[in-house]
Design a protein around this motif. Sequence first.
Motif, PDB file in Angstrom:
ATOM      1  N   UNK A 149       0.877  -1.194   0.000  1.00 53.87           N
ATOM      2  CA  UNK A 149       0.000   0.000   0.000  1.00 53.87           C
ATOM      3  C   UNK A 149       0.904   1.231   0.000  1.00 53.87           C
ATOM      4  N   UNK A 150       0.594   2.221   0.790  1.00 53.41           N
ATOM      5  CA  UNK A 150       1.392   3.457   0.712  1.00 53.41           C
ATOM      6  C   UNK A 150       2.193   3.620   1.998  1.00 53.41           C
ATOM      7  N   UNK A 151       3.148   4.587   1.981  1.00 56.81           N
ATOM      8  CA  UNK A 151       3.968   4.885   3.164  1.00 56.81           C
ATOM      9  C   UNK A 151       3.039   5.370   4.275  1.00 56.81           C
ATOM     10  N   UNK A 152       3.183   4.796   5.471  1.00 55.83           N
ATOM     11  CA  UNK A 152       2.392   5.186   6.654  1.00 55.83           C
ATOM     12  C   UNK A 152       0.901   4.989   6.427  1.00 55.83           C
ATOM     13  N   UNK A 153       0.540   4.049   5.540  1.00 57.61           N
ATOM     14  CA  UNK A 153      -0.898   3.799   5.325  1.00 57.61           C
ATOM     15  C   UNK A 153      -1.382   2.864   6.419  1.00 57.61           C
ATOM     16  N   UNK A 154      -2.587   3.091   6.914  1.00 58.73           N
ATOM     17  CA  UNK A 154      -3.089   2.310   8.041  1.00 58.73           C
ATOM     18  C   UNK A 154      -3.867   1.112   7.525  1.00 58.73           C
ATOM     19  N   UNK A 155      -3.218   0.289   6.673  1.00 56.36           N
ATOM     20  CA  UNK A 155      -3.958  -0.851   6.108  1.00 56.36           C
ATOM     21  C   UNK A 155      -3.323  -2.168   6.506  1.00 56.36           C
ATOM     22  N   UNK A 156      -2.370  -2.159   7.425  1.00 58.58           N
ATOM     23  CA  UNK A 156      -1.649  -3.398   7.735  1.00 58.58           C
ATOM     24  C   UNK A 156      -2.398  -4.248   8.742  1.00 58.58           C
ATOM     25  N   UNK A 157      -2.745  -3.613   9.877  1.00 54.96           N
ATOM     26  CA  UNK A 157      -3.296  -4.424  10.977  1.00 54.96           C
ATOM     27  C   UNK A 157      -4.821  -4.336  10.932  1.00 54.96           C
ATOM     28  N   UNK A 158      -5.494  -5.345  11.486  1.00 50.36           N
ATOM     29  CA  UNK A 158      -6.964  -5.265  11.561  1.00 50.36           C
ATOM     30  C   UNK A 158      -7.373  -4.098  12.468  1.00 50.36           C
ATOM     31  N   UNK A 159      -8.572  -3.523  12.227  1.00 52.42           N
ATOM     32  CA  UNK A 159      -8.940  -2.325  12.979  1.00 52.42           C
ATOM     33  C   UNK A 159      -9.522  -2.652  14.352  1.00 52.42           C
ATOM     34  N   UNK A 160      -9.759  -3.920  14.656  1.00 47.50           N
ATOM     35  CA  UNK A 160     -10.203  -4.311  16.001  1.00 47.50           C
ATOM     36  C   UNK A 160     -11.573  -3.738  16.324  1.00 47.50           C
ATOM     37  N   UNK A 161     -12.014  -3.986  17.582  1.00 46.32           N
ATOM     38  CA  UNK A 161     -13.357  -3.521  17.954  1.00 46.32           C
ATOM     39  C   UNK A 161     -13.251  -2.088  18.483  1.00 46.32           C
ATOM     40  N   UNK A 162     -14.296  -1.338  18.262  1.00 49.41           N
ATOM     41  CA  UNK A 162     -14.296   0.107  18.577  1.00 49.41           C
ATOM     42  C   UNK A 162     -14.051   0.339  20.071  1.00 49.41           C
ATOM     43  N   UNK A 163     -13.345   1.385  20.402  1.00 53.08           N
ATOM     44  CA  UNK A 163     -13.142   1.818  21.784  1.00 53.08           C
ATOM     45  C   UNK A 163     -12.450   0.780  22.647  1.00 53.08           C
ATOM     46  N   UNK A 164     -11.555  -0.008  22.020  1.00 50.12           N
ATOM     47  CA  UNK A 164     -10.724  -0.895  22.848  1.00 50.12           C
ATOM     48  C   UNK A 164      -9.269  -0.565  22.521  1.00 50.12           C
TER      49      UNK A 164
END
Lengths: 86, 64, 150, 245
Positions: D188-203
């Motif tokens: 993807x791109x430099x510093x793109x936030x697509x590597x890790x799963x986004x997990x559950x909200x507010x944890x």
Amino acid sequence: MSDAVITVSLLLVAGCATAAVVQRDPARQALVLSVLGAVLAVLFTVLQAPDAGLSQLAVGSALTPLLIMLCVRKVRRRGRTKDGAR
Amino acid sequence: MTRRTAPRAVLLALAELLAWWAALALLWLVLITSVDTLERIVGASCAAVGALLARAGRRAVTWR
Amino acid sequence: MNGWILAATVGLGGGGAAALWGVTTGSPGRRVIAQNLTTSAVCPALLLLSQGYGRPAYVDLALLMALLGPVGTLVFARLLADDLADERPSAWGLTWAAAGLAAAVVIALCVAGGPGRAMVKLLVIGALLIGGNVIASRALAGGFREVRGG
Amino acid sequence: MNRLRLWLLAVGGAGLAALLVAACLDLPAFGGRWHPYGDRAVQASLDRHIANTIASVNFDQRAYDTLGEISILFAAVLGCVVLLREARDEHRAPPEPAEVARPVRRYALLVLPVALVTGLYVIAHGQLSPGGGFQGGVVAATALHLLYLGADYGALERVRPLGVYEASDSLAVCAYLVLGLAGVLAGTAFLANTLLPYGTFNTLSSGGTVPLLNAAVGMEVASAVVVLLAHFLDQAVEIEEEHGS
């Protein structure tokens, strides 16, 4: 009613900032800057910007005064050795 | 066995570290809003770092 | 019209104005005491605002204020020890009044908030604030005698 | 020749002023309900399960700017280290132990770990509640200096090995860069936030790489402030001039 707290915070910040500019002695200015930091943090909180308020609190309450006062102490010690050495 | 590695001194050191760790872990639990396993793990490790620093600080001050 | 925000406004206006006036005029000892009391005026206001706006996340601001406010005063007490040495500034009446105000605010918020982890957090903040305020006053009143400002 | 330069400055300045005024006239009214940028930023942060939109803007949508900010802090501390080093005609006197009142010392030793844990809490919960790497890092660094305030500079020096903090300062900046390059390696791109799963909200595990970037910035700011204060303290407390120079 939330406008009243914004007005009070703005007035306090204006007063503290003016006092900080008027004060010429660095040690006393550090004291006024510390109070200005606290009041600025409240203004940011009142304007619903808690992250900025947290940054201002973290830096303005202990770190900036320490840096300024260490500089004041170094300048005073240099002044003392200069008089002594002359 | 020097004075500092005698079993009694080691026991005292561990007891102090454990006490600090328990207190700081409790503080972490108070600070956070929702508790789940990851919070406990991160909290336990941060409390451990805090306990080590607390003991090092106490010794540094009275060690003089 | 939210009572909590009104209380915060009154506390902030009164405490803030007094602290500003105290820190800009008078002897160095009185200025440092005014700086110390700024923490005791601003931290309860932050707690009240957090309750007034209905955002428990703002309590972290009051937590940091209660933690770092007294540290700022310790910085001044230690590095101005030479200037304050002869004066030994101490305003124990004001300190205990500020501590009483902080305790009242924390208790009121605990009652409003109800039991639970948030209440314990408020009590921790109250303890840090009052403890810090008293220790900072103790430090100002001659805690750093033989430090020669170093 | 000087006059020509002033005229050039005046023309350039006037042009800039005209453009700025034209731009300001098109801004939305103050306090209105229409915030195009704000709505998109909040939407992007909610898509990535990040509760604190400011953390999403800082570490996800505009993470490249944050890379600039931490390199500014790194360069500033590097500048101070170079400027405040011990000169040839100065010598370093060991800090003499200071007598501090018993309650003040006990308070400092008690608040030292509490402030450190609070700083780490603010760093860890950067993407959930107000706070983040920078604020928490400063609090953690200030906590360490309670030893100087509560006792003396010798006590602080015993607990704070300066080399470790200088190494962790540069290590943290490299960690931020490596996290960015990981995005490039993953296609993807430099510093793109697509590597890790986004997990559950507010944890704690929500937001993909945001918590990791937060931790890297927290570590960097804490060690940078410790190094900065170390050199200020050295100059103010230890380093003295040779007399008669």
